[in-house]
Enzyme design. Structure first.
Site, PDB file in Angstrom:
ATOM      1  N   ASP A   4      11.014 -42.367  37.800  1.00 40.64           N
ATOM      2  CA  ASP A   4      11.204 -40.985  37.340  1.00 40.64           C
ATOM      3  C   ASP A   4      10.782 -40.048  38.476  1.00 40.64           C
ATOM      4  OD1 ASP A   4      11.138 -38.471  36.172  1.00 40.64           O
ATOM      5  OD2 ASP A   4      10.368 -39.210  34.256  1.00 40.64           O
ATOM      6  N   ASP A 104      17.327 -37.662  37.062  1.00 40.40           N
ATOM      7  CA  ASP A 104      16.137 -38.020  37.852  1.00 40.40           C
ATOM      8  C   ASP A 104      15.452 -39.290  37.361  1.00 40.40           C
ATOM      9  OD1 ASP A 104      14.614 -37.238  35.610  1.00 40.40           O
ATOM     10  OD2 ASP A 104      13.059 -36.384  36.892  1.00 40.40           O
ATOM     11  N   GLU A 105      16.186 -40.135  36.644  1.00 37.92           N
ATOM     12  CA  GLU A 105      15.552 -41.294  36.028  1.00 37.92           C
ATOM     13  C   GLU A 105      16.460 -42.521  36.074  1.00 37.92           C
ATOM     14  OE1 GLU A 105      13.656 -39.846  32.398  1.00 37.92           O
ATOM     15  OE2 GLU A 105      13.691 -41.908  31.660  1.00 37.92           O
TER      16      GLU A 105
HETATM   17  P1  TTP Z   1      11.741 -34.536  33.683  1.00 34.59           P
HETATM   18  O1  TTP Z   1      11.739 -35.844  34.415  1.00 34.59           O
HETATM   19  O2  TTP Z   1      11.415 -34.526  32.229  1.00 34.59           O
HETATM   20  O3  TTP Z   1      10.719 -33.553  34.362  1.00 34.59           O
HETATM   21  P2  TTP Z   1      10.380 -33.330  35.873  1.00 34.59           P
HETATM   22  O4  TTP Z   1      11.064 -34.314  36.764  1.00 34.59           O
HETATM   23  O5  TTP Z   1      10.617 -31.914  36.208  1.00 34.59           O
HETATM   24  O6  TTP Z   1       8.823 -33.562  35.896  1.00 34.59           O
HETATM   25  P3  TTP Z   1       7.998 -34.923  35.869  1.00 34.59           P
HETATM   26  O7  TTP Z   1       7.199 -34.917  37.142  1.00 34.59           O
HETATM   27  O8  TTP Z   1       7.138 -34.795  34.646  1.00 34.59           O
HETATM   28  O9  TTP Z   1       8.998 -36.045  35.796  1.00 34.59           O
HETATM   29  O10 TTP Z   1      13.141 -33.822  33.838  1.00 34.59           O
HETATM   30  C1  TTP Z   1      13.939 -33.928  35.003  1.00 34.59           C
HETATM   31  C2  TTP Z   1      14.627 -32.613  35.309  1.00 34.59           C
HETATM   32  O11 TTP Z   1      15.428 -32.205  34.199  1.00 34.59           O
HETATM   33  C3  TTP Z   1      13.676 -31.475  35.567  1.00 34.59           C
HETATM   34  O12 TTP Z   1      13.260 -31.399  36.920  1.00 34.59           O
HETATM   35  C4  TTP Z   1      14.473 -30.279  35.138  1.00 34.59           C
HETATM   36  C5  TTP Z   1      15.388 -30.786  34.051  1.00 34.59           C
HETATM   37  N1  TTP Z   1      14.859 -30.377  32.727  1.00 34.59           N
HETATM   38  C6  TTP Z   1      15.311 -29.195  32.162  1.00 34.59           C
HETATM   39  O13 TTP Z   1      16.173 -28.523  32.733  1.00 34.59           O
HETATM   40  N2  TTP Z   1      14.801 -28.798  30.952  1.00 34.59           N
HETATM   41  C7  TTP Z   1      13.841 -29.515  30.284  1.00 34.59           C
HETATM   42  O14 TTP Z   1      13.394 -29.137  29.187  1.00 34.59           O
HETATM   43  C8  TTP Z   1      13.373 -30.751  30.880  1.00 34.59           C
HETATM   44  C9  TTP Z   1      12.318 -31.582  30.186  1.00 34.59           C
HETATM   45  C10 TTP Z   1      13.905 -31.126  32.094  1.00 34.59           C
HETATM   46 MG    MG Z   2      11.065 -36.408  36.408  1.00 33.17          MG
END
Ligand code: TTP
Ligand code: MG
Length: 350
Positions: A4, A104-105
């Protein structure tokens, strides 16, 4: 492994402008019609220290970060997608089976590559993290575990920029102390309901009588919660295939509306499709029929199944169902008949 990418949109912004790294960075998106309904898409960890997280209304984020030299940026998805594609391409080369589940996963099945050895797996995971950081400049978190469910939960434990390994013997003790909401599929409402039943941790849930869970949450979810709490997940890592579908068509000897005649022909088509399916290790989720009518117009009908499968009888049964319902709706004779399976997934774990 579950990979992730850390605070992804905001980290991409830092990548093209390293001066942002020390400041609170908020990437915002229009979620509605007016300026006021803008929400935080994501924020870097500097901003998160002030309580700014995904989903927070932007005006509240601005309030929390007032006088902190915070930077607010619009979403530039095209740019983030480019970086994501580059990373995903790289990750894919390091595993046996690759399944991307979001921008992103991704899940990486490395079982064969490391011969099931967790120490070797850990070394590989660290190597991948170092290489991506060096080559692309993006950090990410990894959960390494015996299955997808535990890997996902493990990836969230030491975010950002860390690796959490859960070996098979440690799964239940690892899960036991987390709140139930960590289990994918347990939302706020379910967690509240569980809390009323005196289930607060995953450990509580693991010890709870499965029959009572079934009574409260239904058969599917009850059994799922019990398995998940015990760290059990048989779901394979599977690759979603680009090939959209497999189909075959046949021109009838004469135009017909006779179900048995049509089924006799579709049986041949189905056998050929199924052979192709097995040769490619695909499973399917959608079955369709295509009809060219006597007046040369084309009709389609299809059905999505509740689970992906490679079973011949499911194609046969669904085609029969679709043909029967089509014949009851249309009066024209059929000139050419086709069968198509789609939503294909590749799997090596059948
Ligand atoms: P996530 O992997 O949930 O969050 P993140 O990568 O920003 O943070 P983390 O370090 O906790 O992994 O989501 C991936 C991307 O998806 C995030 O960068 C932006 C987008 N996103 C949104 O646009 N709205 C949202 O509510 C969420 C949860 C994510
Ligand atoms: Mg993330």
């Amino acid at each position: 492994m579950l990979v992730d990418l850390d605070y992804f949109f905001a980290q991409c912004e830092e990548l093209r402008n390293p001066n942002l790294k020390t400041k609170p960075v908020v990437v915002g998106v229009y979620s509605g019609r007016t300026e006021d309904s803008r929400a935080v898409s994501t924020a870097n960890y500097v901003a998160r220290r002030f309580g700014v997280n995904s989903g927070l209304p932007l005006h509240l984020a601005m309030k929390k970060l007032r006088n902190l030299d915070a930077v607010f940026l619009p979403v530039d998805f095209k740019y983030y997608k480019q970086i994501s594609d580059e990373i995903m391409f790289f990750l894919r080369s390091y595993c046996d089976i690759f399944e991307q589940v979001g921008v992103d996963e991704a899940y990486l099945d490395i079982s064969l590559k490391v011969k099931g050895n967790f120490k070797t797996g850990q070394v590989l995971a660290e190597k991948i993290r170092t290489e991506v950081k060096k080559k692309i400049g993006i950090s990410f978190s990894v959960g390494l575990a015996p299955n997808k469910l535990v890997a996902k939960i493990a990836s969230e434990v030491n975010k950002p920029d860390d690796l959490t390994v859960v070996e098979p013997g440690n799964v239940t003790s690892f899960l036991a102390t987390f709140p139930v909401i960590r289990i994918p599929g347990v939302g706020k409402k379910t967690a509240e309901k569980m809390n009323i039943m005196s289930i607060t941790t995953i450990g509580d849930l693991a010890r709870y009588d499965v029959q009572r869970l079934v009574e409260s949450f239904g058969r599917n979810m009850g059994v799922y919660f019990c398995n998940a709490a015990n760290g059990k997940d048989a779901g394979p890592v599977h690759e979603v295939v680009k090939t959209e579908s497999i189909s075959r068509t046949f021109t009838m000897r004469e135009n017909t509306r006779d179900l048995n005649v049509l089924l006799a022909e579709t049986d041949h088509l189905i056998l050929s499709i199924h052979k192709d399916l097995l040769n490619n290790n695909f499973i399917f989720k959608r079955v369709g029929i295509i009809m060219i009518m006597a007046d040369l117009s084309t009709r389609n009908k299809s059905k999505t199944l509740s689970i992906s499968s490679d079973k011949l009888f499911l194609i046969t049964k669904t085609v029969k169902f679709l043909l029967e319902s089509f014949l009851s709706e249309s009066k024209l004779k059929i000139r050419r008949i086709g069968v198509k399976i789609s939503q294909l997934i590749i799997t090596y774990h059948k």
